[in-house]
Design a protein around this motif. Structure first.
Motif, PDB file in Angstrom:
ATOM      1  N   ASN A  54       0.833  -1.185   0.000  1.00  0.00           N
ATOM      2  CA  ASN A  54       0.000   0.000   0.000  1.00  0.00           C
ATOM      3  C   ASN A  54       0.875   1.245   0.000  1.00  0.00           C
ATOM      4  O   ASN A  54       2.003   1.229   0.485  1.00  0.00           O
ATOM      5  CB  ASN A  54      -0.858   0.039   1.280  1.00  0.00           C
ATOM      6  CG  ASN A  54      -1.679  -1.214   1.455  1.00  0.00           C
ATOM      7  OD1 ASN A  54      -2.599  -1.473   0.697  1.00  0.00           O
ATOM      8  ND2 ASN A  54      -1.338  -2.021   2.454  1.00  0.00           N
ATOM      9  N   VAL A  99       1.055   4.823   1.737  1.00  0.00           N
ATOM     10  CA  VAL A  99       0.472   5.478   2.897  1.00  0.00           C
ATOM     11  C   VAL A  99       1.053   6.885   3.013  1.00  0.00           C
ATOM     12  O   VAL A  99       2.273   7.068   2.967  1.00  0.00           O
ATOM     13  CB  VAL A  99       0.757   4.682   4.191  1.00  0.00           C
ATOM     14  CG1 VAL A  99       0.080   5.358   5.382  1.00  0.00           C
ATOM     15  CG2 VAL A  99       0.259   3.242   4.060  1.00  0.00           C
ATOM     16  N   LYS A 140      -4.503   5.960   2.849  1.00  0.00           N
ATOM     17  CA  LYS A 140      -3.923   4.654   2.540  1.00  0.00           C
ATOM     18  C   LYS A 140      -4.498   4.170   1.223  1.00  0.00           C
ATOM     19  O   LYS A 140      -5.713   4.019   1.085  1.00  0.00           O
ATOM     20  CB  LYS A 140      -4.265   3.674   3.669  1.00  0.00           C
ATOM     21  CG  LYS A 140      -3.750   2.262   3.443  1.00  0.00           C
ATOM     22  CD  LYS A 140      -3.978   1.401   4.672  1.00  0.00           C
ATOM     23  CE  LYS A 140      -3.545  -0.028   4.419  1.00  0.00           C
ATOM     24  NZ  LYS A 140      -3.743  -0.869   5.601  1.00  0.00           N
ATOM     25  N   ALA A 197      -4.409   1.168  -1.684  1.00  0.00           N
ATOM     26  CA  ALA A 197      -3.954  -0.181  -2.025  1.00  0.00           C
ATOM     27  C   ALA A 197      -3.278  -0.159  -3.389  1.00  0.00           C
ATOM     28  O   ALA A 197      -3.693   0.570  -4.289  1.00  0.00           O
ATOM     29  CB  ALA A 197      -5.138  -1.142  -2.031  1.00  0.00           C
ATOM     30  N   GLU A 218     -11.200  -3.630   3.822  1.00  0.00           N
ATOM     31  CA  GLU A 218     -10.564  -3.002   4.976  1.00  0.00           C
ATOM     32  C   GLU A 218     -11.402  -1.843   5.514  1.00  0.00           C
ATOM     33  O   GLU A 218     -11.639  -1.751   6.718  1.00  0.00           O
ATOM     34  CB  GLU A 218      -9.158  -2.515   4.603  1.00  0.00           C
ATOM     35  CG  GLU A 218      -8.519  -1.747   5.748  1.00  0.00           C
ATOM     36  CD  GLU A 218      -7.048  -1.429   5.509  1.00  0.00           C
ATOM     37  OE1 GLU A 218      -6.486  -1.875   4.488  1.00  0.00           O
ATOM     38  OE2 GLU A 218      -6.462  -0.743   6.368  1.00  0.00           O
ATOM     39  N   HIS A 238     -10.330 -10.508  12.137  1.00  0.00           N
ATOM     40  CA  HIS A 238      -9.398  -9.527  11.595  1.00  0.00           C
ATOM     41  C   HIS A 238      -8.488 -10.201  10.580  1.00  0.00           C
ATOM     42  O   HIS A 238      -8.227  -9.676   9.505  1.00  0.00           O
ATOM     43  CB  HIS A 238      -8.594  -8.928  12.755  1.00  0.00           C
ATOM     44  CG  HIS A 238      -7.562  -7.925  12.349  1.00  0.00           C
ATOM     45  ND1 HIS A 238      -6.368  -8.281  11.761  1.00  0.00           N
ATOM     46  CD2 HIS A 238      -7.554  -6.569  12.438  1.00  0.00           C
ATOM     47  CE1 HIS A 238      -5.669  -7.173  11.518  1.00  0.00           C
ATOM     48  NE2 HIS A 238      -6.369  -6.130  11.917  1.00  0.00           N
ATOM     49  N   ASP A 244      -5.307 -10.914  10.631  1.00  0.00           N
ATOM     50  CA  ASP A 244      -3.858 -10.623  10.607  1.00  0.00           C
ATOM     51  C   ASP A 244      -3.486  -9.846  11.873  1.00  0.00           C
ATOM     52  O   ASP A 244      -2.754  -8.861  11.826  1.00  0.00           O
ATOM     53  CB  ASP A 244      -3.531  -9.784   9.358  1.00  0.00           C
ATOM     54  CG  ASP A 244      -2.039  -9.753   9.053  1.00  0.00           C
ATOM     55  OD1 ASP A 244      -1.333 -10.718   9.403  1.00  0.00           O
ATOM     56  OD2 ASP A 244      -1.578  -8.746   8.475  1.00  0.00           O
ATOM     57  N   SER A 303      -0.024  -5.027  13.758  1.00  0.00           N
ATOM     58  CA  SER A 303      -1.335  -4.469  13.392  1.00  0.00           C
ATOM     59  C   SER A 303      -1.994  -3.798  14.588  1.00  0.00           C
ATOM     60  O   SER A 303      -3.193  -3.523  14.577  1.00  0.00           O
ATOM     61  CB  SER A 303      -2.270  -5.575  12.890  1.00  0.00           C
ATOM     62  OG  SER A 303      -1.791  -6.140  11.702  1.00  0.00           O
ATOM     63  N   ILE A 316      -5.338  -1.892  13.654  1.00  0.00           N
ATOM     64  CA  ILE A 316      -5.347  -1.348  12.288  1.00  0.00           C
ATOM     65  C   ILE A 316      -5.261  -2.484  11.256  1.00  0.00           C
ATOM     66  O   ILE A 316      -5.167  -3.660  11.617  1.00  0.00           O
ATOM     67  CB  ILE A 316      -4.184  -0.344  12.083  1.00  0.00           C
ATOM     68  CG1 ILE A 316      -2.815  -1.051  12.247  1.00  0.00           C
ATOM     69  CG2 ILE A 316      -4.285   0.814  13.068  1.00  0.00           C
ATOM     70  CD1 ILE A 316      -1.620  -0.205  11.792  1.00  0.00           C
ATOM     71  N   ASP A 317      -5.308  -2.115   9.993  1.00  0.00           N
ATOM     72  CA  ASP A 317      -4.985  -2.989   8.856  1.00  0.00           C
ATOM     73  C   ASP A 317      -5.804  -4.279   8.734  1.00  0.00           C
ATOM     74  O   ASP A 317      -5.224  -5.361   8.531  1.00  0.00           O
ATOM     75  CB  ASP A 317      -3.495  -3.359   8.889  1.00  0.00           C
ATOM     76  CG  ASP A 317      -2.604  -2.177   8.524  1.00  0.00           C
ATOM     77  OD1 ASP A 317      -3.149  -1.139   8.091  1.00  0.00           O
ATOM     78  OD2 ASP A 317      -1.382  -2.302   8.659  1.00  0.00           O
ATOM     79  N   GLU A 319      -7.048  -5.875   6.392  1.00  0.00           N
ATOM     80  CA  GLU A 319      -7.168  -6.246   4.970  1.00  0.00           C
ATOM     81  C   GLU A 319      -7.430  -7.740   4.771  1.00  0.00           C
ATOM     82  O   GLU A 319      -7.874  -8.156   3.707  1.00  0.00           O
ATOM     83  CB  GLU A 319      -5.873  -5.907   4.234  1.00  0.00           C
ATOM     84  CG  GLU A 319      -5.595  -4.440   4.119  1.00  0.00           C
ATOM     85  CD  GLU A 319      -4.148  -4.177   3.755  1.00  0.00           C
ATOM     86  OE1 GLU A 319      -3.272  -4.475   4.585  1.00  0.00           O
ATOM     87  OE2 GLU A 319      -3.911  -3.690   2.644  1.00  0.00           O
TER      88      GLU A 319
END
Lengths: 403, 403
Positions: free
Chosen positions: A40, A42, A57, A59, A80, A227, A229, A234, A245-246, A248
């Motif tokens: 990504n 950012v 952010k 992708a 996300e 989530h 991940d 994260s 966060i994150d 994805e």
């Protein structure tokens, strides 16, 4: 209509001014590129006049790792942003606020968390986070319970399963966590000093059978919106605050995968402290702190999960005596197994963790890596004997004493 | 463009001539309405000149049971026709051929099976089907294995999961199989002569806990594309041939649910024979035939499943020694549990089976119903002790001897 194109700093500023009302017209925006841009782009945008800042952010349509590059769906930006919005509704304050989402540019604009630290780094520096166990326990209990069939009408849950179907990101986990590390695959990479231990793992059919079962759960067990991940990279923290966060990799999967990710990554930090903390007393003290944190996380999670079950369950069978106990026991067993898988892949597989990678002495690093592999295997192989969280932490204590 | 409207006999003839090329222009079509029309309108069209016949099945936008009526998605006609096409590809000859599908009218035109008998009726008449075990064992092995994560790339499987997401039909099963029968719900109906036994079930927390776990598997375990309603009323047979029909409940669920449906319904037939076969010797003889059939079905299923695993597995972990054995053991355990659930719901719940309903003497019927409830409960409660198919059939033999 705009077509997808990667933004640069100036493009980010122009976009924010033109397509959002996040800043006033007379804002003096400065833009800083953050992160490595492997998956990504950012950007941090700050208005010099007001001091207000945001994160943009975007992708990228591919992923890069160690020189290689493969195509990767932009749809993960939708997933996300929708997951963050969903989490913010379920757990206000525990994820960054989403201000804006652009489907064509695969762009999410969200709360800036620059005063937070990536948790992984804080743990290596032996920082203490007095509210973390309670925050993450709440996050896990609420996001997992409230998206499950126990809380949602089955038809709503099935719609969510479709909304968050995430085949490409799941495939990365399927391969990198559950497959490659258990074969002599070109995708693996590990410290040559632990080659013997890795080869033992490749020959260990009992371990591989248990990993196959856990992989099957990852593939088929649509239990909650996870989530996907939830490692300590994260999670962003201050002493007072926690933000996840994150998301994805979000999809409907087994609850234990998220809880196992947190536990496994705290144990990876545990295993790294010989490299970060030469003083034995100080090290043991912090390692014990990490184990206590794991115990507190599960305790908070379980307490909140039981309260939600009591108050929020829509599933009519939820009232049956013993059902919640059985359910939580299965989640704990899964959490143990997935924690183990997460540890092993970070030592043998393609993607490693900074906790251990930042130890420059390969010998010292190998000690931590071997400890992580021992703990990881034990958590996979003995997960059916795990009846309470202390059955996990006591196994770690035992391994260290024996080592 | 046509809008949805229910066809009548003349409308069916007009449609077939105008929108398909199944019949020549000079065909002399006669149309006969088949079935009760509670969920679907079914017409048989025959060309008097050639003798050629077809079936036209049109979904209605509601379901009716005992006077009540509730809305029901027409999308089930798409799911059914796509499932039949999928099954025909995987198991040629074991499902009716689909000739035509019309989305707007929710209409499927397919092979006429009028020379076949609904299996349920054949079993009540003590008919024997020498090829059935092998046919249905093959059907189960091929449809379940070939749609699983073991055979399909994970991304393909996830797309299929979305294609066959079937929330409304699943809800019917969730309520009628796994919920209402375990509470004193207005939706239940049962023979007043078995009220004591039913009340014992409502008080049996251990049983209800096990049913809750099985329901959770039905809700969350996206293992294979299952038929979802594979009772002996969804199977049409001749002595030589077997056809599986009506996959309107198809979705990604646990393999054991389909296998359990077959086993459970054969055991419902078993339990009904005191009502159909007064001669004890003849009855015991046929009941033993049914148990042997169950054993043969599993044996055929397992043999074919293992061959497919050996030859067709794409999942890399499939090569791990012991994985297929573990996998099949879980499927058998599930099959036992779901067989039990299927039996219990047909005695206590809203929808009963002709096997028992056709016994006019309520006392004689109560004997069969009580036997079905005993067997059903045992299969649910003791499923973890089921290590081979004989652990199921021997439990039935034992119960009958004790009874």
């Amino acid at each position: 209509m705009l077509r997808y194109h990667p933004l640069d700093e100036q493009g980010a500023i122009t976009y924010a001014l033109k397509f959002t009302d996040l800043f006033p017209e007379n804002a003096q925006l400065i833009c800083r590129k953050v992160g490595d841009g492997n998956l990504n782009l950012v950007f941090q945008l700050t208005d010099k006049r007001s001091g207000k800042s945001i994160i943009m952010k975007q992708a990228r349509p591919f992923a890069r790792a160690i020189g290689e590059s493969w195509p990767l769906t932009l749809d993960r930006a939708r997933i996300e942003s929708q997951a963050l919005i969903n989490h913010d509704r379920i757990c206000p304050g525990l994820v960054p606020k989403v201000y804006h989402y652009d489907r064509v540019l695969a762009l999410t604009i969200m709360e800036d968390l620059s005063n937070h630290l990536i948790m992984r780094k804080g743990l290596a520096a032996r920082k203490r986070y007095p509210h973390f166990a309670s925050h993450i326990g709440t996050f896990l209990a609420r996001t997992l319970f409230m998206t499950s069939d126990i809380a949602l009408p089955a038809q709503t849950k099935k719609k969510r399963t479709v909304q968050f179907m995430n085949p490409e990101m799941c495939k990365i986990s399927e391969d990198l966590i559950f497959t490659y590390p258990y074969f002599d695959s070109g995708e693996n990479q590990f410290n040559p000093l632990i080659a013997d231990t890795v080869e033992e793992i490749w020959m260990n059919n009992q371990l591989k059978l248990e990993v196959a079962k856990l992989k099957d759960g990852f593939l088929t067990h649509a239990q909650a919106l996870i989530h996907g991940d939830l490692h300590t990279g994260s999670i962003m923290v201050t002493e007072e605050d926690t933000k996840v966060i994150d998301p994805e990799f979000t999809f409907y999967g087994p609850m234990g995968f998220d809880i196992g990710a947190v536990i496994g990554n705290l144990l990876l930090s545990f295993a790294s402290h010989e490299g970060h903390t030469p003083d034995l007393g100080e090290r043991m003290n912090y390692q014990e702190y990490l184990l206590t944190m794991i115990e507190q996380i599960w305790t908070c999670f379980e307490k909140e999960f039981r309260q939600l079950w009591e108050k929020e369950a829509k599933e009519r069978m939820a009232v049956i005596p013993g059902y919640v106990d059985h359910y939580l026991l299965q989640v704990l067993e899964d959490a143990s197994g997935y924690a183990g898988c997460k540890m092993i892949r970070r030592i043998i597989g393609l993607a490693h963790v900074w906790d251990l990678e930042s130890i420059s002495d390969p010998k010292l690093r190998a000690n931590g890596e071997k400890l992580a592999l021992s703990v990881g295997q034990k958590l996979v192989l003995e997960r059916r004997q795990v009846k309470e969280i202390y059955d996990i932490t006591s196994r770690v204590r035992q391994l260290v004493e024996l080592g």
